[in-house]
Enzyme design. Structure first.
Site, PDB file in Angstrom:
ATOM      1  CB  THR A 177     -39.155  25.868 -32.640  1.00 11.69           C
ATOM      2  OG1 THR A 177     -39.247  24.973 -33.760  1.00 11.69           O
ATOM      3  CG2 THR A 177     -40.564  26.094 -32.115  1.00 11.69           C
ATOM      4  CB  SER A 195     -29.691  22.997 -16.353  1.00  8.81           C
ATOM      5  OG  SER A 195     -30.679  22.427 -17.180  1.00  8.81           O
ATOM      6  CE  LYS A 233     -42.262  22.088 -30.477  1.00 10.46           C
ATOM      7  NZ  LYS A 233     -41.370  21.867 -29.340  1.00 10.46           N
ATOM      8  CG  HIS A 254     -43.748  24.822 -25.952  1.00  8.90           C
ATOM      9  ND1 HIS A 254     -44.513  24.013 -26.761  1.00  8.90           N
ATOM     10  CD2 HIS A 254     -42.647  24.106 -25.626  1.00  8.90           C
ATOM     11  CE1 HIS A 254     -43.910  22.844 -26.903  1.00  8.90           C
ATOM     12  NE2 HIS A 254     -42.781  22.874 -26.227  1.00  8.90           N
ATOM     13  CB  THR A 270     -25.950  20.367 -40.943  1.00  4.92           C
ATOM     14  OG1 THR A 270     -27.098  19.619 -41.307  1.00  4.92           O
ATOM     15  CG2 THR A 270     -26.394  21.683 -40.340  1.00  4.92           C
ATOM     16  CB  THR A 271     -27.767  20.565 -46.163  1.00  4.42           C
ATOM     17  OG1 THR A 271     -26.767  19.693 -46.689  1.00  4.42           O
ATOM     18  CG2 THR A 271     -28.473  21.271 -47.305  1.00  4.42           C
ATOM     19  NE  ARG A 303     -42.584   8.481 -27.027  1.00  4.45           N
ATOM     20  CZ  ARG A 303     -41.490   8.969 -26.454  1.00  4.45           C
ATOM     21  NH1 ARG A 303     -40.312   8.654 -26.930  1.00  4.45           N
ATOM     22  NH2 ARG A 303     -41.570   9.792 -25.437  1.00  4.45           N
ATOM     23  CB  SER A 352     -43.999  21.712 -23.718  1.00  2.00           C
ATOM     24  OG  SER A 352     -43.408  20.490 -23.366  1.00  2.00           O
ATOM     25  CB  THR A 410     -42.923  12.762 -22.307  1.00  3.33           C
ATOM     26  OG1 THR A 410     -42.438  11.952 -23.381  1.00  3.33           O
ATOM     27  CG2 THR A 410     -43.073  14.181 -22.795  1.00  3.33           C
TER      28      THR A 410
HETATM   29  C1  LIG Z   1     -40.085  21.059 -29.326  1.00  4.19           C
HETATM   30  C2  LIG Z   1     -39.068  21.688 -28.402  1.00  4.19           C
HETATM   31  C3  LIG Z   1     -37.778  22.006 -28.839  1.00  4.19           C
HETATM   32  C4  LIG Z   1     -37.274  21.553 -30.171  1.00  4.19           C
HETATM   33  O1  LIG Z   1     -37.801  22.293 -31.212  1.00  4.19           O
HETATM   34  P1  LIG Z   1     -37.940  21.588 -32.653  1.00  4.19           P
HETATM   35  O2  LIG Z   1     -37.967  22.724 -33.590  1.00  4.19           O
HETATM   36  O3  LIG Z   1     -39.191  20.781 -32.607  1.00  4.19           O
HETATM   37  O4  LIG Z   1     -36.730  20.730 -32.836  1.00  4.19           O
HETATM   38  C5  LIG Z   1     -36.950  22.723 -28.007  1.00  4.19           C
HETATM   39  N1  LIG Z   1     -37.350  23.099 -26.770  1.00  4.19           N
HETATM   40  C6  LIG Z   1     -38.563  22.775 -26.296  1.00  4.19           C
HETATM   41  C7  LIG Z   1     -38.948  23.210 -24.939  1.00  4.19           C
HETATM   42  C8  LIG Z   1     -39.454  22.044 -27.081  1.00  4.19           C
HETATM   43  O5  LIG Z   1     -40.635  21.679 -26.600  1.00  4.19           O
END
Ligand SMILES: *Cc1c(COP(=O)(O)O)cnc(C)c1O
Length: 406
Positions: A244, A136, A247, A216, A276-277, A21, A188, A364
């Protein structure tokens, strides 16, 4: 042992397989989305980004950057601690309320990323429920896989989006055992969407919990950007919705939304939440502003414009016979099906045409399904699309790649 030569030999292996990469060194230009300045050893170059997960350009929206400026002036840079020890800032509380409202849930819980939220929530829920079995989906994201592995619960993988296989496997599990079905809404890489209603129906029939990763989809689907489950009126049928802030919301962080008891349980037991902080107040403020904006009519306009741009890219690709996966989402995978050509096309697009699309190779995606994953945003112009498709067209001829038959 010669440690250094071990590290180098592992890297050499990646080079040989054509999947080493290389990161593009980019400086995003605020207010000029999707433009960025690319830094190379030879100097700088202006590029148009076609593979960002900042799907709507919210990372540069004045509503978001304005909220972040205000928060840094009020609260400073960092949160100053873990959530338990002085690090719960009022912006975190406001953001959790905003997220619970977005998904129609009693509560929400923040994490430092979507990855951490999946890892910590799945690890804790499946790890602590006695005898839990996790079902899963075969294409689940690495963060879910790691969370399930960390839980040490029994795991059964069901065929991707295949509800018959899911039901067959559920029927094999002793009825009294706790069960958790983990899956995503928009996947994704292929951009396909799970049959959420059917999965919830089966979950009800077998008394299983449901855990839906809407990473997503949040911000992008549903009248208020609550995701595919919102669009389909199914949010109340899911036990946990995970998302998240990094994104479509354009900032950073992750979360789960669920019942008061479930969120309180994860808050109280998940190591990845506790030790964690917490997120900087600026990020929480920016994310909250972004979510609130995307709930509004302004958000709906951006979503419509994005859908229009996605359609325009697809139809332009069709006109010149560039093969791409048709799917019901905003993700346009252009299939190259060869790792070396995929990387080469991406390099030429960048160096010669100023178009940045990162090649997506194994692991990936499976070997032989290498692709360019294009994510059109509301801010890509007709001129951008024209330039993209013309450039791809000329490369397709140069690289002797197959065209889609019209
Ligand atoms: C990117 C992604 C995550 C992780 O989210 P981040 O906020 O980037 O750590 C979790 N699940 C899927 C399906 C993703 O594509």
């Amino acid at each position: 042992m010669d440690y250094e030569s071990f590290f180098r030999s592992k890297i050499d292996g990646l080079h040989k397989e054509g999947r080493y990469r290389v990161f593009a060194d980019l400086e995003r230009q605020a207010g000029q989305f999707p433009r960025a300045t690319r830094h190379t050893s030879e100097g700088t170059q202006d590029v148009t980004v076609w593979c960002s997960n900042d799907y709507l350009g919210m990372g540069q929206h004045p509503v978001v950057t304005g909220a972040m400026h205000e928060a840094i002036e009020r609260c400073g840079a960092g949160a100053g601690g873990t959530r338990n020890i002085s690090g719960t800032n009022h912006y975190h509380v406001l953001l959790e309320n905003e997220l619970a409202d977005l998904h129609g849930k009693e509560a929400a819980l923040l994490f430092t990323s979507g990855y951490v939220s999946n890892w910590a929530a799945l690890g804790t829920i499946a790890g602590m429920l006695p005898g839990c079995v996790v079902l899963s989906d075969a294409l689940n994201h690495a963060s879910m896989i790691e969370g399930i592995r960390h839980s040490r619960a029994e795991k059964r993988i069901w065929k991707h989006n295949d509800i018959e296989d899911l039901e067959r496997q559920l029927a094999e599990i002793e009825p009294g055992r706790p069960k958790l079905i983990a899956f995503e809404s928009v996947y994704s890489m292929d951009g396909d969407i799970a049959p959420i209603k059917e999965i919830c129906d089966i979950a009800d029939k077998y008394g299983a919990m449901t855990y839906l990763d809407e990473v997503h989809a949040v911000g992008l689907y549903g009248p208020r950007g609550g995701g595919v489950a919102e669009r389909e009126g199914l949010m109340d049928r899911l036990t946990v919705i995970e998302g998240t802030l990094g994104k479509a919301f354009g900032v950073m962080g992750g979360y789960i939304a669920a019942s008061e008891a479930l969120c309180d349980f994860v808050r109280s037991y998940a190591s990845g939440f506790i030790f964690t902080t917490s997120l900087p107040p600026t990020l929480a403020a920016g994310a909250q502003a972004s979510i609130a904006f995307l709930k509004s009519d302004g958000g709906e306009q951006l979503r419509q414009r994005q859908r229009d741009r996605v359609e325009a890219v697809r139809r332009s690709l069709d006109r010149v016979g560039i093969p791409h996966l048709e799917n019901p989402s905003h993700i346009v995978p252009v299939m190259v099906k060869d790792p070396v050509k995929c990387k080469m096309i991406s390099d030429i697009l960048l160096d010669t045409f100023g178009i940045y699309i990162q090649p997506i190779n194994y692991p990936t995606v499976p070997k032989g399904l290498e692709r360019l994953r294009i994510t059109p945003s509301p801010l890509h112009t007709d001129g951008d699309i024209d330039h993209l498709v013309r450039s791809l067209e000329s490369l397709w001829s140069q690289c002797a790649l197959a065209r889609a038959v019209a």
